[in-house]
Each structure stands twice: as structure tokens, then as C-alpha cells.
Scaffold this active site. Structure first.
Site, PDB file in Angstrom:
ATOM      1  N   SER A 109      48.281  42.023  19.136  1.00 35.14           N
ATOM      2  CA  SER A 109      49.142  42.213  17.552  1.00 35.14           C
ATOM      3  C   SER A 109      49.539  40.680  17.208  1.00 35.14           C
ATOM      4  O   SER A 109      49.697  40.036  17.781  1.00 35.14           O
ATOM      5  CB  SER A 109      49.742  43.155  17.488  1.00 35.14           C
ATOM      6  OG  SER A 109      50.202  43.636  16.357  1.00 35.14           O
ATOM      7  N   TYR A 128      56.444  48.378  21.590  1.00 32.31           N
ATOM      8  CA  TYR A 128      55.513  46.938  21.278  1.00 32.31           C
ATOM      9  C   TYR A 128      55.614  46.555  20.978  1.00 32.31           C
ATOM     10  O   TYR A 128      54.351  45.681  21.246  1.00 32.31           O
ATOM     11  CB  TYR A 128      55.224  47.719  20.052  1.00 32.31           C
ATOM     12  CG  TYR A 128      54.126  47.601  18.798  1.00 32.31           C
ATOM     13  CD1 TYR A 128      52.748  48.419  20.409  1.00 32.31           C
ATOM     14  CD2 TYR A 128      53.495  47.185  18.098  1.00 32.31           C
ATOM     15  CE1 TYR A 128      51.574  47.964  19.421  1.00 32.31           C
ATOM     16  CE2 TYR A 128      51.868  46.931  17.571  1.00 32.31           C
ATOM     17  CZ  TYR A 128      50.693  47.322  18.590  1.00 32.31           C
ATOM     18  OH  TYR A 128      50.099  46.589  18.025  1.00 32.31           O
TER      19      TYR A 128
END
Length: 317
Positions: free
Chosen positions: A164, A176
Site C-alpha cells: 500500500s 495497518y
């Protein structure tokens, strides 16, 4: 001088365009194992590769997701139930893959399975909140990769890890961003190790896209749950208005192309089928024009930008 530089840049771009258009031969004979195919990127990629004629082995968390995927694809596609957080499930899936690919080996592994919540200020969270994400997004990637790597080496194939832009830039607290930084480090080291064996490793670094995980009701519901479980001291520090302002602040992530998941799956497909795949793919204009450049800025400038667009706690100094 400038003319010569322009010519060199033009020739470089032309050469890169030519190299990236070269496609691997005999794709219909190649097996690709994809994790996280119940929905989102994994589901779309499985259907996309199936249409192209590859032999897709799709790992799904639920039987319902597997049945739905099979109903939308050809008989070539096969599914297996896989929970990347459970070693016994990963081992069973790896054995299942081995039985199907046989001596040909596994051409492609796509580590796509992942979760993004809970994502909130770190002080709202517990250790278990971090562990929950790391088990799926990082440790799950490592476990699956190590289990099927002998099959990938046999085929001199590809490993594609879904990271990401938040593996380059930590915009939020929680596990995350940490997990994606870990995926970046794992992929970098793996790429250098496996080049000696003819295996290529690519990372996909999407910007913001709308999937089941990032829908407003899911994301905001998890933020609310994290707030509800925060201690009274933390709630007093941040104040009641911070929660609503925090949820509104995430709206700036949304872009007009966020619903076009093919921007991501096209990168995955290229990494699997091109003779000369890239090491990194930035999917989405927000990734290319905002987050990627931000990741190269001095820390104090990034901090100022984040302070400018983030809400202030009630008792901030």
C-alpha cells in the site's frame, strides 16, 4: 545540452514502453495462486486472469465466497478455503496447490489477503488490535510465501505482494501501516534473494480504493468501536468532537477513480504476465501524484501537511 537530455529521456521512455509490452509465452499452461479472493482485488484478479486463460487457484476465506467466484468463472478456476492466520490452513492449502501444479510448479503467487481495521489513533488501541492486523497482513503473507516458495522456484515464477502507499507513508495509527511497511521490507529482501533462482518479486502499492474493507459503514464502525473501548482518560484528552472530525478527515482520501479496482488488478496482471515486470507498481493517481512524492519529502514537511488536514484533540497543547 537540453536537447540531448530530452532525447535521452525520450529514448529511455521508449525502451521502457517496449520492454513492458513483452508478454510471457504459454500463459494458458501456467498456474497462479491468489489469496483473499472472496471480494475486492483478489476476486477481480481471479476473474481477470481466468478470462485470459491462466489456471487460477483461488484461496477464499469462506465457502460462500468460493461458490460465488466459481459461478462467475470457467471450469479452469479452482478454489480452496484458506485462513492465512492459521498455520494448519496454510499448510493444507500449500499441499492442495502442490497436488494441482505437479511438476510444472507454480508460476505466480499473489499475496492479496488483508484487512485494514482497526485503524485509529494508537492511544485508542490495545496490543491485540495491532496483532489482529499483523497476523493477516504480514505474518500471513510470510507464512503463505514460505510454504509455496519451492513450487515458485521450480517454475522460476513470480511473487506479487499487495502492499500500500501506507507502506511508504504512515497516515494513520494502528497496525495497518506497520503491516504494510513490513510487507515492503519482506518483499525487498525476498526480491534480492530470489533473483539468483530466476524468481521475480513485485509489490503493488495502491492508493485509496473502495472495497468491502474501506466502505464508510465498515471503516467508521470500526473507528467508533475503537473509541468506545478507549479509556475515559483518552476520551477526555481527545474530546467527543474529535471522533466525528476524524471520520470526516478520512474523506479527503477518496478519489473519483476509487471504485475502479481494475487500476490495481491491471498492475497485478502485468507483474504476472510481463517478461520484464516492475519491482513496484503505484496504482491510482493519488498514489502517483500525492503519496509517493510525500514519502520522499523531509519528515517535518510531511508532519506539517498531516497537522494541517487532521483534527486537533480537545486538550492539545
Amino acid at each position: 545540452m537540453w536537447l540531448h537530455l530530452a532525447v535521452l529521456v525520450g529514448l529511455f521512455c521508449l525502451l521502457r514502453w517496449y520492454r513492458e509490452r513483452q508478454v510471457v509465452s504459454h500463459l494458458r499452461d501456467k498456474f497462479v495462486f491468489i489469496t483473499g479472493c472472496d471480494s475486492g482485488f483478489g476476486n477481480l484478479l481471479a476473474r481477470q486472469l481466468d478470462l485470459r486463460g491462466l489456471r487460477v487457484l483461488a484461496g477464499c476465506l469462506t465457502e460462500q465466497g468460493a461458490e460465488q467466484l466459481r459461478s462467475q468463472t470457467s471450469d479452469r478456476l479452482q478454489t480452496v478455503i484458506l485462513d492465512v492466520t492459521k498455520p494448519e490452513s496454510v499448510a493444507a492449502a500449500a499441499e492442495w496447490v502442490k497436488e494441482r501444479v505437479g511438476d510444472r510448479g507454480l508460476w505466480g503467487l499473489v499475496n492479496n489477503a488483508g484487512i485494514c481495521t482497526p485503524m485509529a489513533p494508537n492511544q485508542w488501541l490495545t496490543k491485540q488490535d495491532f496483532v489482529k492486523i499483523l497476523e493477516v497482513n504480514l505474518l500471513g503473507v510470510i507464512d503463505v510465501t514460505l510454504k509455496v516458495l519451492p513450487l515458485v522456484r521450480k517454475a522460476r515464477g513470480r511473487v506479487v505482494n499487495v502492499s500500500s502507499v501506507m507502506g511508504r507513508l504512515a497516515l494513520f495509527g494502528g497496525g495497518y501501516c506497520m503491516s504494510k511497511y513490513g510487507v515492503e521490507a519482506f518483499s525487498d529482501s525476498l526480491r534480492r534473494e530470489l533473483c539468483y533462482f530466476g524468481v521475480k518479486v513485485a509489490m503493488i502499492e495502491p492508493g485509496y480504493f473502495l472495497t468491502n474493507m474501506t466502505q464508510d459503514e465498515v471503516f467508521n464502525g470500526n473507528v467508533q468501536a475503537s473509541w468506545d473501548h478507549a479509556s475515559p482518560e483518552i476520551q477526555e484528552l481527545y474530546g467527543d468532537n474529535f471522533l466525528a472530525d476524524f471520520m470526516k478527515a478520512t474523506d479527503f482520501l477518496k478519489a473519483p477513480w476509487a471504485g475502479n479496482l481494475s487500476l490495481v488488478t491491471d498492475c497485478m496482471e502485468h507483474a504476472l504476465t510481463a517478461c520484464h515486470p516492475r519491482s513496484r507498481y503505484s496504482a491510482g493517481w493519488d498514489a502517483k501524484l500525492l503519496y509517493l512524492p510525500m514519502s520522499y519529502l523531509p519528515s517535518f514537511l510531511v508532519d506539517l501537511m498531516m497537522y494541517w488536514c487532521s483534527p486537533l484533540p480537545a486538550k492539545a497543547l
